[in-house]
Design an enzyme around this catalytic site. Structure first.
Site, PDB file in Angstrom:
ATOM      1  N   THR A   1       0.835  -1.210   0.000  1.00 28.63           N
ATOM      2  CA  THR A   1       0.000   0.000   0.000  1.00 28.63           C
ATOM      3  C   THR A   1       0.871   1.261   0.000  1.00 28.63           C
ATOM      4  O   THR A   1       1.851   1.346   0.721  1.00 28.63           O
ATOM      5  CB  THR A   1      -0.912  -0.008   1.260  1.00 28.63           C
ATOM      6  OG1 THR A   1      -1.611  -1.240   1.301  1.00 28.63           O
ATOM      7  CG2 THR A   1      -1.905   1.141   1.231  1.00 28.63           C
TER       8      THR A   1
ATOM      9  N   ARG B   1      10.254  -1.569 -14.512  1.00 26.78           N
ATOM     10  CA  ARG B   1      10.065  -0.514 -15.515  1.00 26.78           C
ATOM     11  C   ARG B   1      11.408  -0.066 -16.086  1.00 26.78           C
ATOM     12  O   ARG B   1      11.556   0.128 -17.299  1.00 26.78           O
ATOM     13  CB  ARG B   1       9.339   0.661 -14.858  1.00 26.78           C
ATOM     14  CG  ARG B   1       7.924   0.254 -14.471  1.00 26.78           C
ATOM     15  CD  ARG B   1       7.262   1.208 -13.543  1.00 26.78           C
ATOM     16  NE  ARG B   1       5.877   0.774 -13.320  1.00 26.78           N
ATOM     17  CZ  ARG B   1       5.160   1.095 -12.268  1.00 26.78           C
ATOM     18  NH1 ARG B   1       5.676   1.846 -11.321  1.00 26.78           N
ATOM     19  NH2 ARG B   1       3.925   0.674 -12.160  1.00 26.78           N
TER      20      ARG B   1
ATOM     21  N   HIS C   1      10.064   5.010  -3.071  1.00 25.82           N
ATOM     22  CA  HIS C   1       9.134   4.577  -4.115  1.00 25.82           C
ATOM     23  C   HIS C   1       8.177   5.748  -4.306  1.00 25.82           C
ATOM     24  O   HIS C   1       7.102   5.808  -3.729  1.00 25.82           O
ATOM     25  CB  HIS C   1       8.379   3.321  -3.688  1.00 25.82           C
ATOM     26  CG  HIS C   1       7.375   2.874  -4.720  1.00 25.82           C
ATOM     27  ND1 HIS C   1       7.718   2.541  -6.008  1.00 25.82           N
ATOM     28  CD2 HIS C   1       6.027   2.728  -4.653  1.00 25.82           C
ATOM     29  CE1 HIS C   1       6.635   2.206  -6.681  1.00 25.82           C
ATOM     30  NE2 HIS C   1       5.593   2.317  -5.886  1.00 25.82           N
TER      31      HIS C   1
HETATM   32  P1  NAI Z   1      -8.036  -1.255  -5.295  1.00 24.35           P
HETATM   33  O1  NAI Z   1      -8.928  -0.117  -4.918  1.00 24.35           O
HETATM   34  O2  NAI Z   1      -8.282  -1.965  -6.573  1.00 24.35           O
HETATM   35  O3  NAI Z   1      -8.030  -2.354  -4.127  1.00 24.35           O
HETATM   36  C1  NAI Z   1      -7.869  -2.028  -2.790  1.00 24.35           C
HETATM   37  C2  NAI Z   1      -8.721  -3.012  -1.999  1.00 24.35           C
HETATM   38  O4  NAI Z   1      -8.449  -2.846  -0.604  1.00 24.35           O
HETATM   39  C3  NAI Z   1     -10.228  -2.812  -2.188  1.00 24.35           C
HETATM   40  O5  NAI Z   1     -10.820  -4.004  -2.675  1.00 24.35           O
HETATM   41  C4  NAI Z   1     -10.722  -2.490  -0.778  1.00 24.35           C
HETATM   42  O6  NAI Z   1     -12.007  -3.002  -0.502  1.00 24.35           O
HETATM   43  C5  NAI Z   1      -9.651  -3.149   0.064  1.00 24.35           C
HETATM   44  N1  NAI Z   1      -9.604  -2.689   1.442  1.00 24.35           N
HETATM   45  C6  NAI Z   1      -9.703  -1.432   1.918  1.00 24.35           C
HETATM   46  N2  NAI Z   1      -9.611  -1.443   3.263  1.00 24.35           N
HETATM   47  C7  NAI Z   1      -9.440  -2.733   3.639  1.00 24.35           C
HETATM   48  C8  NAI Z   1      -9.269  -3.394   4.873  1.00 24.35           C
HETATM   49  N3  NAI Z   1      -9.259  -2.702   6.020  1.00 24.35           N
HETATM   50  N4  NAI Z   1      -9.125  -4.734   4.893  1.00 24.35           N
HETATM   51  C9  NAI Z   1      -9.137  -5.440   3.737  1.00 24.35           C
HETATM   52  N5  NAI Z   1      -9.286  -4.865   2.517  1.00 24.35           N
HETATM   53  C10 NAI Z   1      -9.441  -3.535   2.479  1.00 24.35           C
HETATM   54  O7  NAI Z   1      -6.557  -0.652  -5.253  1.00 24.35           O
HETATM   55  P2  NAI Z   1      -5.256  -1.255  -5.943  1.00 24.35           P
HETATM   56  O8  NAI Z   1      -5.107  -0.673  -7.294  1.00 24.35           O
HETATM   57  O9  NAI Z   1      -5.280  -2.718  -5.769  1.00 24.35           O
HETATM   58  O10 NAI Z   1      -4.107  -0.603  -5.025  1.00 24.35           O
HETATM   59  C11 NAI Z   1      -3.994  -0.944  -3.658  1.00 24.35           C
HETATM   60  C12 NAI Z   1      -2.843  -0.168  -3.031  1.00 24.35           C
HETATM   61  O11 NAI Z   1      -1.605  -0.609  -3.590  1.00 24.35           O
HETATM   62  C13 NAI Z   1      -2.893   1.339  -3.272  1.00 24.35           C
HETATM   63  O12 NAI Z   1      -2.508   2.021  -2.108  1.00 24.35           O
HETATM   64  C14 NAI Z   1      -1.869   1.557  -4.375  1.00 24.35           C
HETATM   65  O13 NAI Z   1      -1.355   2.863  -4.392  1.00 24.35           O
HETATM   66  C15 NAI Z   1      -0.832   0.538  -3.958  1.00 24.35           C
HETATM   67  N6  NAI Z   1       0.105   0.149  -4.995  1.00 24.35           N
HETATM   68  C16 NAI Z   1       1.415   0.005  -4.626  1.00 24.35           C
HETATM   69  C17 NAI Z   1       2.365  -0.399  -5.534  1.00 24.35           C
HETATM   70  C18 NAI Z   1       3.788  -0.532  -5.095  1.00 24.35           C
HETATM   71  O14 NAI Z   1       4.658  -0.704  -5.945  1.00 24.35           O
HETATM   72  N7  NAI Z   1       4.082  -0.507  -3.809  1.00 24.35           N
HETATM   73  C19 NAI Z   1       2.008  -0.658  -6.938  1.00 24.35           C
HETATM   74  C20 NAI Z   1       0.594  -0.515  -7.225  1.00 24.35           C
HETATM   75  C21 NAI Z   1      -0.311  -0.113  -6.274  1.00 24.35           C
END
Ligand code: NAI
Length: 304
Positions: free
Chosen positions: A117, A149, A173
């Site tokens: 996250t 990338r 990051h």
């Molecule tokens: P998304 O919105 O598709 O999925 C997030 C999910 O987390 C949702 O299904 C939501 O219901 C769930 N959620 C929220 N609170 C929760 C809780 N307390 N317990 C369980 N589930 C919960 O978002 P996406 O695109 O999957 O991104 C998720 C995170 O990953 C974002 O913060 C994004 O910025 C981050 N990210 C980090 C990357 C990295 O390289 N570190 C790369 C891509 C995304």
């Protein structure tokens, strides 16, 4: 192995898919949205059945189901919208991640934890402080994705096989990521022998900006982060001791204390087995220190 993925959204489901395709273990896919993790689990299981892979994946809305996990991947939270930086997500996601940490404390205190996250580095720090766990067992995935990338851009620019590219990306990051041209090679031949200084600068800028471009085009990055997390887990499960970029807690390394930021780490069965300290030159150090300052500022805004 049991791997729990908390957050069954776009990235979480991609993590689950990638881990099972690599046959790393059974997956518990958890989310607060009813039906979502169950639906994702069904879809992925159907793919696995056809491939003849016997890893099982189960969707759940009950945190108790994470009991006895060897790994917990935290990918719950909101993603950035076009025009936002990762730091813009700090307040919202810190609250979500704190809640998740309480559940990990209750049900999976001994697991290794990989934070995904965003903003990645401050939230990895938050998780280490919240869980009070060993710093070798809790780490963040950000640099691995930046590295994917960077490698792709190197291959496109030079026309050389992706397979022969070795590279490294460290620091935050985020806005101050540091793709290290000087520590990259094509089959052991320094990358600097293949490209001009201008091309090197272009490579770095492209690597920094590409995530925002993907987000503006399709709303989120999905496949590359899922793969990057599973590469880290595979390294630990198979005790590969590969050197990968990982957001780790620094205690004196790189002249930093009490901060999480991307650095090259040896990943093996114990988790982070060693942090590799690179001798950065003046320009590299400048960017690294900007990254450190940015993460420090964010950490100061966290109520731990
Ligand atoms: P998304 O919105 O598709 O999925 C997030 C999910 O987390 C949702 O299904 C939501 O219901 C769930 N959620 C929220 N609170 C929760 C809780 N307390 N317990 C369980 N589930 C919960 O978002 P996406 O695109 O999957 O991104 C998720 C995170 O990953 C974002 O913060 C994004 O910025 C981050 N990210 C980090 C990357 C990295 O390289 N570190 C790369 C891509 C995304």
């Amino acid at each position: 192995m049991k791997i729990t993925v908390i957050g069954a959204g776009r990235v979480g489901s991609s993590v689950a898919l990638n881990c099972t395709i690599r046959e790393l273990g059974d997956i518990c896919l958890l989310d607060i949205v009813e039906g979502l993790p169950q639906g994702e689990a069904m879809d992925i299981n159907h793919q696995l059945a056809e491939r003849g892979i016997d890893c099982t994946i189960r969707g759940s809305n009950n945190y108790e189901d994470m009991k006895e996990s060897d790994f917990v991947v935290i990918v719950a939270g909101v993603g950035r919208k076009p025009g936002m930086t990762r730091m813009d997500l700090l307040k919202t996601n810190a609250e979500i991640v704190k809640g998740v940490c309480n559940k990990i404390k209750n049900y999976a205190q001994n697991s290794k934890v990989i934070v995904v996250t965003n903003p990645l580095d401050p939230l990895t720090y938050l998780v280490i402080k919240s869980l009070g766990g060993q710093k070798t067992k809790i780490m963040g995935m950000g640099g691995m994705l930046d590295l994917s990338r960077f490698k792709e851009h190197i291959s496109t620019l030079t026309g050389m096989s992706r397979e022969s590219i070795q590279a490294m990306v460290i620091s935050e990051h985020g806005e101050n990521m540091l793709p290290l041209v000087r520590f990259s090679s094509i089959s052991g031949i320094p990358l600097t022998e293949f490209i001009t200084t201008q091309q090197s600068e272009d490579l770095i800028n492209k690597t920094k900006k590409i995530a925002a471009e993907v987000i503006s085009l399709k709303g989120a990055t999905v496949y590359a982060p899922g793969n990057a997390v599973s590469t880290m887990i595979e390294c630990i499960v198979k005790n590969k001791r590969a050197i990968l970029p990982v957001s780790a807690l620094l205690e004196g390394e790189y002249g930093c204390n009490d901060i999480c930021i991307g650095v090259p780490c040896v990943l093996g069965s114990e988790g982070i087995e060693k942090i590799i300290e690179l001798k950065l030159d003046e320009n590299e150090l400048k960017v690294f220190n900007l990254g450190v300052q940015s993460v420090k500022n964010a950490i100061e805004n966290l109520s731990l």
